[in-house]
Design a protein around this motif. Structure first.
Motif, PDB file in Angstrom:
ATOM      1  N   GLY A 215     -18.140   6.721  -0.400  1.00 20.68           N
ATOM      2  CA  GLY A 215     -18.029   6.870  -1.842  1.00 20.68           C
ATOM      3  C   GLY A 215     -16.714   7.508  -2.255  1.00 20.68           C
ATOM      4  N   ILE A 216     -16.228   8.461  -1.447  1.00 18.75           N
ATOM      5  CA  ILE A 216     -14.932   9.090  -1.731  1.00 18.75           C
ATOM      6  C   ILE A 216     -13.807   8.086  -1.550  1.00 18.75           C
ATOM      7  CG2 ILE A 216     -13.350  10.913  -1.002  1.00 18.75           C
ATOM      8  CD1 ILE A 216     -15.795  12.548  -0.152  1.00 18.75           C
ATOM      9  N   ARG A 217     -13.901   7.256  -0.500  1.00 28.68           N
ATOM     10  CA  ARG A 217     -12.881   6.238  -0.280  1.00 28.68           C
ATOM     11  C   ARG A 217     -12.841   5.235  -1.428  1.00 28.68           C
ATOM     12  NH1 ARG A 217     -11.016   4.882   4.506  1.00 28.68           N
ATOM     13  NH2 ARG A 217      -9.504   3.784   3.184  1.00 28.68           N
ATOM     14  N   ARG A 218     -14.022   4.905  -2.003  1.00 30.72           N
ATOM     15  CA  ARG A 218     -14.070   3.952  -3.113  1.00 30.72           C
ATOM     16  C   ARG A 218     -13.404   4.500  -4.367  1.00 30.72           C
ATOM     17  NH1 ARG A 218     -19.715   2.844  -1.511  1.00 30.72           N
ATOM     18  NH2 ARG A 218     -19.769   0.895  -0.336  1.00 30.72           N
ATOM     19  N   LEU A 219     -13.187   5.816  -4.423  1.00 32.42           N
ATOM     20  CA  LEU A 219     -12.472   6.397  -5.549  1.00 32.42           C
ATOM     21  C   LEU A 219     -10.969   6.194  -5.436  1.00 32.42           C
ATOM     22  CD1 LEU A 219     -14.409   9.778  -5.808  1.00 32.42           C
ATOM     23  CD2 LEU A 219     -14.654   7.795  -7.305  1.00 32.42           C
ATOM     24  N   GLY A 220     -10.533   5.504  -4.378  1.00 32.54           N
ATOM     25  CA  GLY A 220      -9.116   5.275  -4.168  1.00 32.54           C
ATOM     26  C   GLY A 220      -8.434   6.393  -3.410  1.00 32.54           C
ATOM     27  N   LEU A 221      -9.222   7.211  -2.696  1.00 32.92           N
ATOM     28  CA  LEU A 221      -8.675   8.346  -1.947  1.00 32.92           C
ATOM     29  C   LEU A 221      -8.593   7.997  -0.472  1.00 32.92           C
ATOM     30  CD1 LEU A 221     -10.687  11.205  -3.672  1.00 32.92           C
ATOM     31  CD2 LEU A 221      -8.347  10.477  -4.159  1.00 32.92           C
ATOM     32  N   PRO A 222      -7.568   8.491   0.237  1.00 28.18           N
ATOM     33  CA  PRO A 222      -7.422   8.183   1.663  1.00 28.18           C
ATOM     34  C   PRO A 222      -8.465   8.881   2.510  1.00 28.18           C
ATOM     35  CG  PRO A 222      -5.723   9.715   0.937  1.00 28.18           C
ATOM     36  CD  PRO A 222      -6.436   9.273  -0.300  1.00 28.18           C
ATOM     37  N   GLY A 223      -8.543   8.459   3.764  1.00 25.82           N
ATOM     38  CA  GLY A 223      -9.562   8.974   4.663  1.00 25.82           C
ATOM     39  C   GLY A 223      -9.439  10.452   4.947  1.00 25.82           C
ATOM     40  N   TYR A 224      -8.213  10.979   5.010  1.00 28.41           N
ATOM     41  CA  TYR A 224      -8.076  12.402   5.353  1.00 28.41           C
ATOM     42  C   TYR A 224      -8.579  13.286   4.215  1.00 28.41           C
ATOM     43  CZ  TYR A 224      -3.762  12.474   2.524  1.00 28.41           C
ATOM     44  OH  TYR A 224      -2.848  12.391   1.515  1.00 28.41           O
ATOM     45  N   VAL A 225      -8.529  12.785   2.971  1.00 24.26           N
ATOM     46  CA  VAL A 225      -9.104  13.529   1.854  1.00 24.26           C
ATOM     47  C   VAL A 225     -10.628  13.535   1.965  1.00 24.26           C
ATOM     48  CG1 VAL A 225      -9.376  13.609  -0.647  1.00 24.26           C
ATOM     49  CG2 VAL A 225      -7.159  13.050   0.339  1.00 24.26           C
ATOM     50  N   ALA A 226     -11.203  12.381   2.326  1.00 19.88           N
ATOM     51  CA  ALA A 226     -12.658  12.302   2.496  1.00 19.88           C
ATOM     52  C   ALA A 226     -13.125  13.250   3.599  1.00 19.88           C
ATOM     53  CB  ALA A 226     -13.070  10.861   2.813  1.00 19.88           C
ATOM     54  N   ARG A 227     -12.378  13.304   4.714  1.00 18.93           N
ATOM     55  CA  ARG A 227     -12.771  14.198   5.813  1.00 18.93           C
ATOM     56  C   ARG A 227     -12.683  15.658   5.393  1.00 18.93           C
ATOM     57  NH1 ARG A 227      -9.958  10.164   8.640  1.00 18.93           N
ATOM     58  NH2 ARG A 227      -8.012  11.338   8.547  1.00 18.93           N
ATOM     59  N   SER A 228     -11.632  16.014   4.667  1.00 14.82           N
ATOM     60  CA  SER A 228     -11.494  17.399   4.203  1.00 14.82           C
ATOM     61  C   SER A 228     -12.597  17.760   3.224  1.00 14.82           C
ATOM     62  CB  SER A 228     -10.116  17.575   3.541  1.00 14.82           C
ATOM     63  OG  SER A 228      -9.969  18.881   3.023  1.00 14.82           O
ATOM     64  N   TRP A 229     -12.930  16.846   2.343  1.00 13.29           N
ATOM     65  CA  TRP A 229     -13.985  17.036   1.329  1.00 13.29           C
ATOM     66  C   TRP A 229     -15.331  17.281   2.006  1.00 13.29           C
ATOM     67  CZ3 TRP A 229     -13.433  14.108  -3.833  1.00 13.29           C
ATOM     68  CH2 TRP A 229     -14.480  14.400  -4.681  1.00 13.29           C
ATOM     69  N   ILE A 230     -15.722  16.351   2.888  1.00 17.40           N
ATOM     70  CA  ILE A 230     -17.010  16.454   3.574  1.00 17.40           C
ATOM     71  C   ILE A 230     -17.060  17.681   4.467  1.00 17.40           C
ATOM     72  CG2 ILE A 230     -18.561  15.298   5.197  1.00 17.40           C
ATOM     73  CD1 ILE A 230     -18.452  13.970   2.462  1.00 17.40           C
ATOM     74  N   ASN A 231     -15.952  17.978   5.140  1.00 14.90           N
ATOM     75  CA  ASN A 231     -15.907  19.111   6.052  1.00 14.90           C
ATOM     76  C   ASN A 231     -16.115  20.425   5.303  1.00 14.90           C
ATOM     77  OD1 ASN A 231     -15.281  20.282   8.741  1.00 14.90           O
ATOM     78  ND2 ASN A 231     -13.540  21.134   7.659  1.00 14.90           N
ATOM     79  N   TRP A 232     -15.434  20.575   4.173  1.00 17.75           N
ATOM     80  CA  TRP A 232     -15.551  21.826   3.403  1.00 17.75           C
ATOM     81  C   TRP A 232     -16.955  21.985   2.830  1.00 17.75           C
ATOM     82  CZ3 TRP A 232     -13.031  23.219  -1.907  1.00 17.75           C
ATOM     83  CH2 TRP A 232     -12.991  24.606  -2.050  1.00 17.75           C
ATOM     84  N   ARG A 233     -17.548  20.862   2.411  1.00 16.83           N
ATOM     85  CA  ARG A 233     -18.858  20.917   1.777  1.00 16.83           C
ATOM     86  C   ARG A 233     -19.994  21.073   2.778  1.00 16.83           C
ATOM     87  NH1 ARG A 233     -20.450  15.492  -0.829  1.00 16.83           N
ATOM     88  NH2 ARG A 233     -21.164  15.121   1.298  1.00 16.83           N
TER      89      ARG A 233
END
Length: 301
Positions: free
Chosen positions: A98-116
């Motif tokens: 879902g984060i990738r579908r927002l037009g964000l790269p994979g490393y942002v998705a990993r940082s997002w999920i990791n922090w949460r």
């Protein structure tokens, strides 16, 4: 032959002594090797040290990933392109896809999920999403209008925790829910059932009723009852396909249609010169009232 064999393997007294010494030395080394883990214990890092190491490693991954150009071979090979779909989402439950579908790269998705998920971060306002280190300000401003927060800040902070405990919403809108929200908010729904529900929703274009959600899923009666109580269906928000623009691939992927019916729909469209009304689907070869009743709501002329 036997005499030659005996002469070849015959040892004198000094040679036999040497073999015994060698065997004894090997045995001593093996015993030492087995005894080392019993008597020598390397120091174990505490939880604080482990968290610091994990954060340092995550920061290094983000630094390395941000240094790679967006159109580089590395990213195109390791992070397949994802179709961007800007739609409302909950930052506390959105999954990596879902984060990738927002037009964000994979490393942002990993940082997002990791922090949460690893450190227990809960977002209680849209502005807190901008605190994700890998998220660029321009990307945050682009997704800001689509952020929907369902978590309610508790009146107290549990002792010893860094962040407050996540409070799941009372109801779940299946139209915008993702696998993480279904898993966390509805008792009995694990990752597998959540993934099946979302996959079916995307294949249909949305759910028309709760029975459509439960159809084909093997689960305990208690889990089915929880889904009935907590899921909210929005039939008016389903994604409709245009009968005059839909391709063969789009039609055949629909669970109620398949390849043969998709070909008949396209052939009939060509013969008509275009559909004027959805009810014209009733005239398609092999179409019956049961199939038409199931698919009519998913199409428009």
């Amino acid at each position: 032959m036997a005499a030659a064999y005996k002469r070849f393997f015959r040892f004198n007294r000094s040679e036999r002594y040497g073999v015994l010494v060698l065997g004894f030395g090997i045995l001593v080394l093996l015993l030492i090797r087995l005894a080392i883990p019993v008597f020598i214990h390397p120091p174990q890092p505490n939880a604080r040290q482990v968290m610091q190491l994990n954060r340092a490693y995550d920061h290094w991954l983000q630094t390395q990933a941000s240094a790679v150009p967006e159109n580089s071979f590395w990213r195109s090979r390791n992070e397949p392109a994802v179709e961007m779909v800007l739609a409302p989402f909950d930052p506390n439950t959105v999954d990596s896809m879902g984060i990738r579908r927002l037009g964000l790269p994979g490393y942002v998705a990993r940082s997002w999920i990791n922090w949460r998920d690893r450190y227990g971060k809960v977002f209680y306002s849209a502005e807190e999403v901008s605190e994700i280190r890998a998220l660029k300000p321009e990307d945050f401003n682009r997704i800001r209008p689509y952020i929907r927060i369902s978590a309610v800040r508790p009146a107290f902070k549990p002792y010893g925790s860094r962040f407050e405990k996540y409070v799941p919403p009372a109801f779940v809108d299946i139209t915008t829910a993702d696998t993480t929200l279904l898993d966390r908010a509805i008792p009995g729904v694990g990752p597998y059932i959540a993934r099946r529900i979302i996959e079916k929703r995307d294949a249909f274009g949305g759910y028309l009723n709760i029975e459509q959600v439960l159809d084909g899923l093997r689960m305990p009666d208690s889990t089915a009852q929880n889904l009935r109580q907590k899921l909210r269906i929005a039939p008016d928000k389903i994604r409709k396909l245009s009968l005059n623009k839909a391709t063969f691939e789009q039609l055949k992927r629909h669970p109620y249609i398949g390849e043969k019916m998709a070909k008949n729909i396209l052939d009939f469209r060509e013969a008509l010169g275009g559909y004027q009304d959805v009810s014209q689907l009733k005239q398609v070869p092999l179409m019956n009232n049961d199939i038409y009743r199931k698919i009519a709501a998913y199409f428009e002329p």
